[in-house]
Design an enzyme around this catalytic site. Structure first.
Site, mmCIF file in Angstrom:
data_model
loop_
_atom_site.group_PDB
_atom_site.id
_atom_site.type_symbol
_atom_site.label_atom_id
_atom_site.label_comp_id
_atom_site.label_asym_id
_atom_site.label_seq_id
_atom_site.Cartn_x
_atom_site.Cartn_y
_atom_site.Cartn_z
ATOM 1 N N PRO A 88 0.816 -1.225 0.000
ATOM 2 C CA PRO A 88 0.000 0.000 0.000
ATOM 3 C C PRO A 88 0.848 1.274 0.000
ATOM 4 O O PRO A 88 0.352 2.361 -0.238
ATOM 5 C CB PRO A 88 -0.794 -0.100 1.303
ATOM 6 C CG PRO A 88 -0.746 -1.526 1.687
ATOM 7 C CD PRO A 88 0.571 -2.034 1.195
ATOM 8 N N GLU A 115 2.655 -8.084 8.422
ATOM 9 C CA GLU A 115 2.662 -6.615 8.433
ATOM 10 C C GLU A 115 3.488 -6.047 7.292
ATOM 11 O O GLU A 115 3.529 -4.847 7.081
ATOM 12 C CB GLU A 115 3.233 -6.100 9.766
ATOM 13 C CG GLU A 115 2.398 -6.463 10.983
ATOM 14 C CD GLU A 115 0.952 -6.040 10.822
ATOM 15 O OE1 GLU A 115 0.063 -6.911 10.920
ATOM 16 O OE2 GLU A 115 0.708 -4.848 10.567
ATOM 17 N N ARG A 153 -2.772 -9.076 -20.669
ATOM 18 C CA ARG A 153 -3.831 -8.716 -21.632
ATOM 19 C C ARG A 153 -3.301 -7.806 -22.734
ATOM 20 O O ARG A 153 -3.845 -7.741 -23.826
ATOM 21 C CB ARG A 153 -4.959 -7.974 -20.926
ATOM 22 C CG ARG A 153 -5.803 -8.796 -20.001
ATOM 23 C CD ARG A 153 -6.853 -7.927 -19.336
ATOM 24 N NE ARG A 153 -7.754 -7.335 -20.325
ATOM 25 C CZ ARG A 153 -8.788 -7.994 -20.851
ATOM 26 N NH1 ARG A 153 -9.015 -9.250 -20.523
ATOM 27 N NH2 ARG A 153 -9.572 -7.410 -21.729
ATOM 28 N N ASP A 168 -11.007 -2.084 -24.234
ATOM 29 C CA ASP A 168 -11.176 -2.166 -22.786
ATOM 30 C C ASP A 168 -11.334 -0.762 -22.213
ATOM 31 O O ASP A 168 -10.740 0.178 -22.713
ATOM 32 C CB ASP A 168 -9.908 -2.772 -22.153
ATOM 33 C CG ASP A 168 -9.985 -4.285 -22.076
ATOM 34 O OD1 ASP A 168 -11.072 -4.829 -22.358
ATOM 35 O OD2 ASP A 168 -8.973 -4.908 -21.739
#
Ligand SMILES: Nc1nonc1C(=O)N[C@@H]1CC[C@H](O)C1
Length: 245
Positions: A88, A115, A153, A168
């Protein structure tokens, strides 16, 4: 394109590597995937990969040594690949980032657990840090699959119909247009007449108008970023007028 994933849960990648677009691309050799388990790079009887955090606090932290050894093994097997850690704290990825990622010969993806990993491993052995969004998951395996899916993709030949990738959503900086399939009428709801009329130019214009309109309604900041041609602006103005009518 080669992917090496460092993960404590290699079994999570079974379906990803065997089914669907990614499974076909791997089976056909458009991409290759090698998994590395840090536990295979431990030397104690318990195969220890984590330990308690210095400074106290909840949870565990992944140790440097097993990850460092796994990265070294992956780098030796894939010398052209750079190392990216999924977390993150990383750069939040969008379609433009996926295009950059897919342009590289390969990536060594480090999937964390607990963590996270000892900061010294990131500072000394990781080239890039990426996030798939501002939320906290239990592991980096799903983010690794998200990145590999989005990149694969984009590889020539990966999709049945070359246009699929181009059409897309987000590929042209716009959200996707609505899609419909049989039956033509269900619960009193009809498919838009233009889509069953067979006029391909009219269908193309309708789809672009819908993509512009949806982006304006749901993600206006994307329009700001992208900019519009005079023709696109006219189509959007038409959509907005109809929306307010
Ligand atoms: N969002 C994300 N984008 O990439 N990775 C994540 C993510 O939540 N990772 C988890 C945080 C602690 C655990 O180790 C794994």
């Amino acid at each position: 394109m080669r992917f090496d994933v460092i993960t404590l849960f290699p079994e999570m990648f079974g379906t990803f590597a065997e089914q669907g677009v990614t499974g076909r691309a791997l089976t056909r050799g458009l991409a290759e995937l090698q998994l590395w388990n840090p536990r295979d790079f431990t030397h104690d009887v318990h195969r220890t990969v984590d330990d308690r955090p210095y400074g106290g606090g909840p949870g565990m932290v992944m140790k440097v040594e097993p990850l460092r050894a796994a990265i070294a093994a992956a780098r030796a097997a894939a010398p052209a690949s750079r190392v990216a850690y999924l977390s993150p704290q990383g750069r939040v990825l969008d379609q433009a980032a996926m295009i950059e990622i897919a342009a590289q010969p390969g990536w060594i993806l480090l999937a964390g657990r607990y963590e996270g990993v000892d900061e010294r491993l990131i500072e000394g052995h990781v080239d890039e840090e990426w996030s798939i969004g501002d939320y906290v998951l239990s592991g980096g395996e799903l983010p690794a699959m998200v990145v590999m899916d989005a990149a694969i993709r984009l590889l020539p030949g990966a999709l049945g119909h070359a246009d699929s990738a181009r059409q897309d959503s987000h590929m042209d900086g716009l959200l996707d247009c609505p899609h419909y399939t049989r039956p033509e009428r269900i619960d009193g709801e009809e498919v838009p007449a233009v889509l069953v009329g067979g006029d391909h130019r009219a269908i193309e214009r309708w789809r672009l108008r819908q993509a512009l309109g949806r982006t304006w309604l749901r993600r206006p900041e994307m329009l700001e970023r992208r900019g519009l041609s005079a023709d696109e602006q006219a189509l959007l103005d038409d959509f907005v007028r109809a929306h307010h009518a």
